[in-house]
Design an enzyme around this catalytic site. Sequence first.
Site, PDB file in Angstrom:
ATOM      1  N   LYS A 142      -5.875   6.057 -19.973  1.00 14.77           N
ATOM      2  CA  LYS A 142      -6.167   6.504 -21.332  1.00 14.77           C
ATOM      3  C   LYS A 142      -4.938   6.318 -22.234  1.00 14.77           C
ATOM      4  O   LYS A 142      -4.570   5.211 -22.525  1.00 14.77           O
ATOM      5  CB  LYS A 142      -6.676   7.936 -21.307  1.00 14.77           C
ATOM      6  CG  LYS A 142      -7.728   8.209 -20.203  1.00 14.77           C
ATOM      7  CD  LYS A 142      -9.047   7.512 -20.451  1.00 14.77           C
ATOM      8  CE  LYS A 142      -9.996   7.539 -19.255  1.00 14.77           C
ATOM      9  NZ  LYS A 142     -10.297   8.863 -18.709  1.00 14.77           N
ATOM     10  N   ASP A 195      -5.169  18.797 -15.250  1.00 15.49           N
ATOM     11  CA  ASP A 195      -5.459  17.432 -15.682  1.00 15.49           C
ATOM     12  C   ASP A 195      -5.016  17.343 -17.142  1.00 15.49           C
ATOM     13  O   ASP A 195      -5.628  17.922 -18.025  1.00 15.49           O
ATOM     14  CB  ASP A 195      -6.960  17.153 -15.515  1.00 15.49           C
ATOM     15  CG  ASP A 195      -7.321  15.705 -15.835  1.00 15.49           C
ATOM     16  OD1 ASP A 195      -6.616  15.082 -16.645  1.00 15.49           O
ATOM     17  OD2 ASP A 195      -8.334  15.218 -15.285  1.00 15.49           O
ATOM     18  N   ARG A 218       0.831  -1.218   0.000  1.00 12.20           N
ATOM     19  CA  ARG A 218       0.000   0.000   0.000  1.00 12.20           C
ATOM     20  C   ARG A 218       0.861   1.263   0.000  1.00 12.20           C
ATOM     21  O   ARG A 218       0.447   2.310  -0.480  1.00 12.20           O
ATOM     22  CB  ARG A 218      -0.975  -0.020   1.185  1.00 12.20           C
ATOM     23  CG  ARG A 218      -1.862   1.221   1.250  1.00 12.20           C
ATOM     24  CD  ARG A 218      -3.243   1.000   1.865  1.00 12.20           C
ATOM     25  NE  ARG A 218      -3.275   0.072   2.972  1.00 12.20           N
ATOM     26  CZ  ARG A 218      -2.797   0.311   4.196  1.00 12.20           C
ATOM     27  NH1 ARG A 218      -2.221   1.461   4.465  1.00 12.20           N
ATOM     28  NH2 ARG A 218      -2.899  -0.601   5.139  1.00 12.20           N
ATOM     29  N   TYR A 278     -13.972  16.999 -16.470  1.00 15.57           N
ATOM     30  CA  TYR A 278     -14.420  15.615 -16.618  1.00 15.57           C
ATOM     31  C   TYR A 278     -15.581  15.349 -15.636  1.00 15.57           C
ATOM     32  O   TYR A 278     -15.514  15.773 -14.475  1.00 15.57           O
ATOM     33  CB  TYR A 278     -13.220  14.722 -16.312  1.00 15.57           C
ATOM     34  CG  TYR A 278     -13.449  13.255 -16.412  1.00 15.57           C
ATOM     35  CD1 TYR A 278     -13.690  12.649 -17.636  1.00 15.57           C
ATOM     36  CD2 TYR A 278     -13.390  12.446 -15.279  1.00 15.57           C
ATOM     37  CE1 TYR A 278     -13.876  11.284 -17.724  1.00 15.57           C
ATOM     38  CE2 TYR A 278     -13.572  11.075 -15.363  1.00 15.57           C
ATOM     39  CZ  TYR A 278     -13.817  10.504 -16.584  1.00 15.57           C
ATOM     40  OH  TYR A 278     -14.000   9.158 -16.670  1.00 15.57           O
TER      41      TYR A 278
HETATM   42  C1  LIG Z   1     -10.828   9.312 -17.503  1.00 18.44           C
HETATM   43  C2  LIG Z   1     -10.472  10.625 -16.955  1.00 18.44           C
HETATM   44  C3  LIG Z   1     -10.301  10.813 -15.585  1.00 18.44           C
HETATM   45  C4  LIG Z   1     -10.524   9.703 -14.578  1.00 18.44           C
HETATM   46  O1  LIG Z   1      -9.632   8.655 -14.746  1.00 18.44           O
HETATM   47  P1  LIG Z   1      -9.961   7.135 -14.326  1.00 18.44           P
HETATM   48  O2  LIG Z   1      -8.661   6.447 -14.609  1.00 18.44           O
HETATM   49  O3  LIG Z   1     -11.099   6.681 -15.168  1.00 18.44           O
HETATM   50  O4  LIG Z   1     -10.306   7.160 -12.872  1.00 18.44           O
HETATM   51  C5  LIG Z   1      -9.938  12.070 -15.148  1.00 18.44           C
HETATM   52  N1  LIG Z   1      -9.790  13.097 -16.000  1.00 18.44           N
HETATM   53  C6  LIG Z   1      -9.956  12.953 -17.327  1.00 18.44           C
HETATM   54  C7  LIG Z   1      -9.769  14.131 -18.221  1.00 18.44           C
HETATM   55  C8  LIG Z   1     -10.305  11.721 -17.860  1.00 18.44           C
HETATM   56  O5  LIG Z   1     -10.496  11.588 -19.171  1.00 18.44           O
END
Ligand SMILES: *Cc1c(COP(=O)(O)O)cnc(C)c1O
Length: 390
Positions: free
Chosen positions: A203, A178, A54, A106
């Site tokens: 992603k 982000d 962890r 998001y």
């Molecule tokens: C998908 C996404 C997230 C969240 O990520 P997860 O891995 O699905 O928890 C946050 N910000 C953006 C811009 C995203 O496309």
Amino acid sequence: MDQVKSNHDEGPGINTRSIHHGESFASETGTVMPPIFPSATFAHGNLHGFDYTRSGNPNFRILESVLSSVESCKYVTVLASGVSAITAIVSTLEKGDLVLCEENLYGCTVRLFEEVFRRFDIKTVWVDFTDEKNFSKIIDLKPKMIWLESPTNPMLKVIDIAAICDYAIKVKAPVVVDNTFATPLFQRPLELGATLSLCSTTKYINGHSDALGGAICSEDATWKKKLDFAQKALGLQPSPFDCWLITRGIKTMPLRVERQSKNAFAIAQQLLNHPGIEWVRYPFLSSHPQYEIALKQMKAGGSIITLKINATQNQTYEICKSLNYFTMAESLGGIESLVCHPASMTHAYIDRDTKLKLGIDDGLIRLSIGCEDLKDLTDDLMQALETLKK
Ligand SMILES: *Cc1c(COP(=O)(O)O)cnc(C)c1O
């Protein structure tokens, strides 16, 4: 114009840095790929200071070293998902603190702030950061944190990160960017002045839609300490196996993302002329409202295209479903093309009035362009949009 501008990093290029990692933690075997370390716990007093997964694991460290090299930053903390990364950052705030957020974030980020952190008295104010008049809100409100995405999801608004950071520094507010949509290949928030660059590695970084992960990059040892604390204290750690998959995925990230971006730029240009489409949004199209900012801070336009058709929710849904190579699914950034109807999928949580204010109406479609052959993707889109010509 060349769609992908060259990379000005010194030393090894980004392709090389994506493929090589500093440590395998198994040098005695000559292994080319790092092993997976599924151990929950480690013998006390070991050489690398591991104790319990962890709070750290060799697979976390390997991935962190590759990510810090690719993002050209000092520190990275890896977490279980993008949402875990957001949670880790917000957990460093105190009750009563104000976060000044760009209004198009998001959907799950909005939900976290509004449905979860609000109950812990973390306050939010939402503003449109494409309007320079709103920059002064940073000085007026003196927020404890500024939060933005660029390009945004799904409207692909491009926010002037350096300009926001210039204001933020005056009130000593950390800026969180982000960077999931742009990737470190095309945009470096830390170099533009941001405090933290976070991404959902689910992603583009992993790129194969088979693992979830999140990462936070910084240049600041104090932030690294706080985020590592959040990782173990809140149980936000990833699994060693997912880190291993993401470490494998990142090796082809530049190849994939350049190909996807080239495909997307070509498709966006082609869709511009389609009679059934009201507008097409893509950062590197000269018709994009923040085209100049996109050129200034991004190396390429990425592989998300948002378009607006004049159709009802049902018609839009049917068009999405009639695509052969675009699976209708949430998520983005994988090698396979996906199509999303934000109003009923990623942003379904947001109330209708807010959605309309943000521009997320029934005729909005978001495409995540993959690595397939360009002609197959364009042919597919043209057949699906055929009904709109009538
Ligand atoms: C998908 C996404 C997230 C969240 O990520 P997860 O891995 O699905 O928890 C946050 N910000 C953006 C811009 C995203 O496309």
